[in-house]
Motif scaffolding. Structure first.
Motif, PDB file in Angstrom:
ATOM      1  N   ASP A 257       0.853  -1.194   0.000  1.00 29.83           N
ATOM      2  CA  ASP A 257       0.000   0.000   0.000  1.00 29.83           C
ATOM      3  C   ASP A 257       0.893   1.249   0.000  1.00 29.83           C
ATOM      4  O   ASP A 257       1.184   1.827   1.032  1.00 29.83           O
ATOM      5  N   TRP A 258       1.323   1.647  -1.195  1.00 28.66           N
ATOM      6  CA  TRP A 258       2.288   2.751  -1.302  1.00 28.66           C
ATOM      7  C   TRP A 258       1.693   4.075  -0.852  1.00 28.66           C
ATOM      8  O   TRP A 258       2.413   4.958  -0.342  1.00 28.66           O
ATOM      9  N   ALA A 259       0.379   4.223  -1.043  1.00 35.30           N
ATOM     10  CA  ALA A 259      -0.250   5.510  -0.711  1.00 35.30           C
ATOM     11  C   ALA A 259      -0.195   5.800   0.791  1.00 35.30           C
ATOM     12  O   ALA A 259      -0.420   6.928   1.222  1.00 35.30           O
ATOM     13  N   ALA A 260       0.102   4.788   1.597  1.00 36.92           N
ATOM     14  CA  ALA A 260       0.257   5.035   3.032  1.00 36.92           C
ATOM     15  C   ALA A 260       1.578   5.747   3.325  1.00 36.92           C
ATOM     16  O   ALA A 260       1.773   6.295   4.413  1.00 36.92           O
ATOM     17  N   TRP A 261       2.510   5.738   2.325  1.00 36.87           N
ATOM     18  CA  TRP A 261       3.860   6.252   2.604  1.00 36.87           C
ATOM     19  C   TRP A 261       4.192   7.545   1.872  1.00 36.87           C
ATOM     20  O   TRP A 261       4.915   8.393   2.391  1.00 36.87           O
ATOM     21  N   PHE A 262       3.684   7.687   0.619  1.00 34.14           N
ATOM     22  CA  PHE A 262       4.026   8.915  -0.130  1.00 34.14           C
ATOM     23  C   PHE A 262       2.963   9.185  -1.183  1.00 34.14           C
ATOM     24  O   PHE A 262       2.047   8.363  -1.368  1.00 34.14           O
ATOM     25  N   THR A 263       3.051  10.312  -1.848  1.00 31.40           N
ATOM     26  CA  THR A 263       2.041  10.688  -2.841  1.00 31.40           C
ATOM     27  C   THR A 263       2.633  10.574  -4.249  1.00 31.40           C
ATOM     28  O   THR A 263       3.859  10.603  -4.403  1.00 31.40           O
ATOM     29  N   PRO A 264       1.789  10.495  -5.266  1.00 28.87           N
ATOM     30  CA  PRO A 264       2.324  10.385  -6.636  1.00 28.87           C
ATOM     31  C   PRO A 264       2.994  11.670  -7.107  1.00 28.87           C
ATOM     32  O   PRO A 264       3.657  11.666  -8.162  1.00 28.87           O
ATOM     33  N   ALA A 265       2.845  12.745  -6.370  1.00 29.73           N
ATOM     34  CA  ALA A 265       3.534  13.986  -6.757  1.00 29.73           C
ATOM     35  C   ALA A 265       5.018  13.923  -6.384  1.00 29.73           C
ATOM     36  O   ALA A 265       5.810  14.772  -6.803  1.00 29.73           O
ATOM     37  N   GLN A 266       5.393  12.901  -5.598  1.00 31.62           N
ATOM     38  CA  GLN A 266       6.789  12.794  -5.173  1.00 31.62           C
ATOM     39  C   GLN A 266       7.588  11.924  -6.140  1.00 31.62           C
ATOM     40  O   GLN A 266       7.033  11.108  -6.866  1.00 31.62           O
ATOM     41  N   THR A 267       8.917  12.100  -6.121  1.00 30.58           N
ATOM     42  CA  THR A 267       9.779  11.313  -7.010  1.00 30.58           C
ATOM     43  C   THR A 267      10.334  10.104  -6.257  1.00 30.58           C
ATOM     44  O   THR A 267      10.510  10.147  -5.037  1.00 30.58           O
TER      45      THR A 267
ATOM     46  N   GLY B 166      15.327  10.919   4.962  1.00 30.14           N
ATOM     47  CA  GLY B 166      14.257  10.529   4.049  1.00 30.14           C
ATOM     48  C   GLY B 166      12.890  10.566   4.708  1.00 30.14           C
ATOM     49  O   GLY B 166      11.895  10.937   4.082  1.00 30.14           O
ATOM     50  N   PHE B 167      12.816  10.182   5.994  1.00 29.51           N
ATOM     51  CA  PHE B 167      11.492  10.091   6.642  1.00 29.51           C
ATOM     52  C   PHE B 167      10.798  11.448   6.726  1.00 29.51           C
ATOM     53  O   PHE B 167       9.585  11.519   6.859  1.00 29.51           O
ATOM     54  N   GLU B 168      11.580  12.533   6.605  1.00 30.80           N
ATOM     55  CA  GLU B 168      10.962  13.866   6.682  1.00 30.80           C
ATOM     56  C   GLU B 168      10.034  14.113   5.490  1.00 30.80           C
ATOM     57  O   GLU B 168       9.228  15.028   5.517  1.00 30.80           O
ATOM     58  N   ARG B 169      10.181  13.303   4.425  1.00 35.83           N
ATOM     59  CA  ARG B 169       9.318  13.459   3.241  1.00 35.83           C
ATOM     60  C   ARG B 169       8.252  12.382   3.151  1.00 35.83           C
ATOM     61  O   ARG B 169       7.539  12.305   2.141  1.00 35.83           O
ATOM     62  N   LEU B 170       8.168  11.528   4.142  1.00 35.84           N
ATOM     63  CA  LEU B 170       7.164  10.458   4.095  1.00 35.84           C
ATOM     64  C   LEU B 170       5.888  10.902   4.815  1.00 35.84           C
ATOM     65  O   LEU B 170       5.945  11.733   5.741  1.00 35.84           O
ATOM     66  N   LEU B 171       4.765  10.333   4.418  1.00 41.61           N
ATOM     67  CA  LEU B 171       3.480  10.760   4.986  1.00 41.61           C
ATOM     68  C   LEU B 171       3.371  10.529   6.497  1.00 41.61           C
ATOM     69  O   LEU B 171       2.759  11.343   7.195  1.00 41.61           O
ATOM     70  N   PRO B 172       3.945   9.442   7.050  1.00 45.61           N
ATOM     71  CA  PRO B 172       3.803   9.255   8.509  1.00 45.61           C
ATOM     72  C   PRO B 172       4.629  10.247   9.336  1.00 45.61           C
ATOM     73  O   PRO B 172       4.551  10.216  10.572  1.00 45.61           O
ATOM     74  N   HIS B 173       5.406  11.092   8.693  1.00 47.66           N
ATOM     75  CA  HIS B 173       6.291  11.987   9.446  1.00 47.66           C
ATOM     76  C   HIS B 173       5.509  12.845  10.448  1.00 47.66           C
ATOM     77  O   HIS B 173       4.470  13.410  10.109  1.00 47.66           O
ATOM     78  N   GLN B 174       6.064  12.901  11.652  1.00 49.28           N
ATOM     79  CA  GLN B 174       5.439  13.725  12.708  1.00 49.28           C
ATOM     80  C   GLN B 174       6.449  14.800  13.114  1.00 49.28           C
ATOM     81  O   GLN B 174       7.309  14.548  13.966  1.00 49.28           O
TER      82      GLN B 174
END
Ligand SMILES: C[S@@+](CC[C@H](N)C(=O)[O-])C[C@H]1O[C@@H](n2cnc3c(N)ncnc32)[C@H](O)[C@@H]1O
Length: 418
Positions: free
Chosen positions: A86-96, A233-241
């Motif tokens: 489930d990639w959408a849990a980690w990043f968006t398609p706007a990212q590279t 890298g985690f600073e650009r991932l969706l779960p980042h807090q």
């Protein structure tokens, strides 16, 4: 994000040292931290552990989240593996994205094609779900995906570190053969040097080059977290807090202290000493480190009380080049090498015999640890090692040798190694 399987790869043979470090950083114990070949696994970590390990680990190369694992035979199996995440849990398609592949005994012919199929699996999933797909950026991707192929098993990981962890963010000046910071940290851990112990000892690298070992040691002494000067890298991932991350960094900064012991480095090449100084400034330890130029064959101990020497001495081509350097003598002099370095016969034999003689005369009571791929080093020094720790420097098999130096004196004419 409460039960994340993590894998932290490290240099070969240093896995137990990384295991100790991971337990210290996370407070986890028992089966929660498994020491495996090539790295350390945390079967069920929390997101906070991801941040803590990136911030504080000195020995890990990366902090990876395991996303999927399955047997494979063909590239189509890899596509299916990627399609199941489930990639959408980690990043968006706007990212590279960038897909990196490592392999051991993989039957596949092309690792590039394997990477392409993973990329297709990710892209197709996003396109089907939201009509947009992430593009690839091999230079500065937002998100790094790792595929590890064994003979029959494929594992997909998400890289939470981004740039590998040996990049601490302070090195701009490097010499010809700088050690990776992660390996320097593993060397320090292997010696057991503890600046915060009951009887802390000084640490000295007499061939310090661009300063990797002494800068690591100084940060350890000052309790400076290795990850405070870089991005992850985690600073650009969706779960980042971000609030949690700021809190962990603030706690790390609050724990910094002044160094309880002296840390010293010297090198025959003044250019290297300049590099080490500039690196030390960026690493926040310029005030702690005492760096000087000088020939290891002549330098006196930097402190009266015996301490620990830790170095990766010049090896092989470097000494051979110096020894046979008639043709490029002028160039090497320009670089700051002095005549002493050009006297060696080629295999370092004379250099190490002189070094051991100097140590016996001036460094009685010190412990010297040397990392080298040269298994004949103890013979060249004419010293018997008291420990030999296997350690891989990238693809090169090395030993970290320990020598307990006893003073040469008239009362002991048949000393160890004489
Ligand atoms: C393998 S490099 C060490 C690299 C270092 N650990 C780093 O991370 O940059 C060996 C170093 O020994 C130095 N060297 C060679 N001969 C020397 C001598 N006689 N005395 C002191 N340093 C010497 C070289 O200038 C070089 O920087």
């Amino acid at each position: 994000m409460d039960s994340l399987p993590l894998f932290l790869p490290c240099a070969g043979q240093v896995e137990p040292l990384l295991g100790d470090e991971v337990r210290r950083i996370t407070g986890l114990a028992g089966e929660a931290v498994r020491v495996l070949r090539g790295g350390v696994q945390l079967p069920a970590a929390r997101w906070q552990h991801v941040l803590q390990l990136n911030l504080h680990s000195r020995i890990a190369q990366r902090v990876l989240v395991e996303l999927a694992q399955a047997p494979y035979r063909s590239e189509d199996d890899l596509y299916a593996l990627a399609a199941g995440v489930d990639w959408a849990a980690w990043f968006t398609p706007a990212q590279t994205i960038k897909v990196e592949v490592t392999a051991q005994k993989s039957p596949l012919k092309s690792l590039n094609f394997a990477a392409l199929r993973i990329k297709d699996g990710v892209a197709d999933q996003f396109r089907e779900r939201c009509g947009q797909r992430p593009s690839v950026d091999t230079q500065r991707p937002d998100v790094r995906i790792h595929l590890h192929l064994q003979a029959e098993q494929a594992t997909l990981y998400l890289d939470t570190s981004g740039e590998p962890l040996f990049k601490r963010g302070w090195r701009e000046d490097k010499g010809d053969a700088p050690l990776k910071e992660t390996l320097a940290a593993a060397m320090i851990a292997a010696t057991g040097w503890d600046p915060h112990g009951e009887q802390p000892q000084s640490l000295y690298d007499p061939c310090c080059g661009s300063g990797t070992i002494v800068i690591e040691a100084a940060q350890i002494a000052c309790r400076i977290a290795p990850g405070l000067r870089r991005r992850f890298g985690f600073e650009r991932l969706l779960p980042h807090q971000p609030a949690l991350w700021q809190q962990l960094k603030a706690e790390a900064r609050a724990a910094e202290q002044s160094a309880p012991v002296g840390i010293f480095g010297s090198d025959i090449a003044h250019r290297m000493v300049d590099f080490a100084r500039r690196n030390a400034e960026r690493a926040g330890v310029a005030q702690v480190l005492q760096l000087r130029g000088g020939d290891a064959l002549q330098r006196q101990p930097p402190v009266a009380t015996p301490g620990v020497m830790l170095l990766n001495p010049p090896y092989g081509e470097r000494i051979a080049a110096a020894g046979q350097a008639g043709h490029n003598l002028a160039e090497r002099r320009q670089l700051g090498f002095t005549a002493r370095e050009f006297t060696d016969g080629g295999d370092g034999g004379e250099f190490f015999a002189q070094l051991a003689s100097h140590w016996k005369t001036c460094y009685g009571g010190w412990t010297a640890w040397m990392l080298t791929p040269d298994l004949k080093l103890p013979g060249k020094l004419r010293l018997k090692e008291t420990r030999r720790v296997p350690m891989w420097n990238g693809p090169i098999e090395c030993r970290l040798f320990r020598f307990d130096l006893t003073a040469r004196g008239p009362a002991s004419p048949r000393q160890q190694g004489d």
